[in-house]
Write a protein that holds these residues in place. Sequence first.
Motif, PDB file in Angstrom:
ATOM      1  N   SER A 244       0.800  -1.216   0.000  1.00  0.00           N
ATOM      2  CA  SER A 244       0.000   0.000   0.000  1.00  0.00           C
ATOM      3  C   SER A 244       0.839   1.275   0.000  1.00  0.00           C
ATOM      4  N   ALA A 245       2.161   1.152   0.178  1.00  0.00           N
ATOM      5  CA  ALA A 245       3.023   2.333   0.195  1.00  0.00           C
ATOM      6  C   ALA A 245       3.258   2.896  -1.193  1.00  0.00           C
ATOM      7  N   GLN A 246       3.021   2.084  -2.231  1.00  0.00           N
ATOM      8  CA  GLN A 246       3.246   2.506  -3.602  1.00  0.00           C
ATOM      9  C   GLN A 246       1.921   2.620  -4.358  1.00  0.00           C
ATOM     10  N   PRO A 247       1.849   3.500  -5.362  1.00  0.00           N
ATOM     11  CA  PRO A 247       0.614   3.628  -6.154  1.00  0.00           C
ATOM     12  C   PRO A 247       0.305   2.340  -6.912  1.00  0.00           C
ATOM     13  N   THR A 248      -0.963   2.084  -7.112  1.00  0.00           N
ATOM     14  CA  THR A 248      -1.417   0.995  -7.960  1.00  0.00           C
ATOM     15  C   THR A 248      -2.098   1.619  -9.178  1.00  0.00           C
ATOM     16  N   PHE A 249      -1.778   1.093 -10.349  1.00  0.00           N
ATOM     17  CA  PHE A 249      -2.383   1.604 -11.575  1.00  0.00           C
ATOM     18  C   PHE A 249      -3.317   0.567 -12.162  1.00  0.00           C
ATOM     19  N   GLY A 250      -4.411   1.028 -12.730  1.00  0.00           N
ATOM     20  CA  GLY A 250      -5.369   0.127 -13.337  1.00  0.00           C
ATOM     21  C   GLY A 250      -5.721   0.559 -14.745  1.00  0.00           C
ATOM     22  N   LEU A 251      -6.207  -0.379 -15.527  1.00  0.00           N
ATOM     23  CA  LEU A 251      -6.678  -0.095 -16.877  1.00  0.00           C
ATOM     24  C   LEU A 251      -8.030  -0.757 -17.076  1.00  0.00           C
ATOM     25  N   LEU A 252      -9.017   0.031 -17.450  1.00  0.00           N
ATOM     26  CA  LEU A 252     -10.330  -0.481 -17.807  1.00  0.00           C
ATOM     27  C   LEU A 252     -10.424  -0.482 -19.326  1.00  0.00           C
ATOM     28  N   VAL A 253     -10.845  -1.576 -19.903  1.00  0.00           N
ATOM     29  CA  VAL A 253     -10.923  -1.655 -21.358  1.00  0.00           C
ATOM     30  C   VAL A 253     -12.148  -2.455 -21.781  1.00  0.00           C
TER      31      VAL A 253
END
Length: 219
Positions: free
Chosen positions: A151-160
């Motif tokens: 949780s200390a680092q950003p998480t990136f997501g992609l919706l497609v």
Amino acid sequence: MVKTIQARDISLYELEEKFGLQVVTDTSFFTEWTENLPTLTDGEKQAIARVQSNYFNLNKRRPMSEEAVKMVILSPLLDLAGFYQPPFDIETETSIEISAEDEGFVVKGNIDVLVIQKRFWVLVIESKSSKLDVMVALPQALAYMLDNPNSAQPTFGLLVNGREFVFVKLIQQEQPQYARSYALSIERDSEFYQVVSILKRIGKLIIARSGDFSTQDKR
């Protein structure tokens, strides 16, 4: 009594109420989808045009299924972004479970495609049929991203959904916050190029950050 809900049925309201999730409208929160994007080569643009041509050919016959979206569009884009090469690894249909403190509320589900670099979640990708609004996948993707063990680092997501692409960034730390891009279309060349550039940019960021952690571990 503990209430269990499937991630596909969760709403943004429930994520806000049960997990304190907040949307951030400040554009400086999520600059990774607009700034310092790598320039694509002519070869990469040709490969992207091929994916685009395949989409137009198949989608005019019938709306593309979720599996077709993964095979025809998502897979070649991940390849162009370098996610099939070291140091990245792919896990699919990964189970998640998150619980709200003192709420007796549990969210369960499976991630369509999860890209992992070492112990870091890089992308959570929710693919939906091209006949559905791409934003239908946002609550489900955020529920998965909240289960990020780092949780200390950003998480990136992609919706497609095959036709449109939406990028999401989540930061947890004191309180989970997220922002998203606007929908980028496969039908506009410049926006489709941007999708690949963003993927490449996120990949480089994750590699750089994991390298920093490796250095710290050796100290």
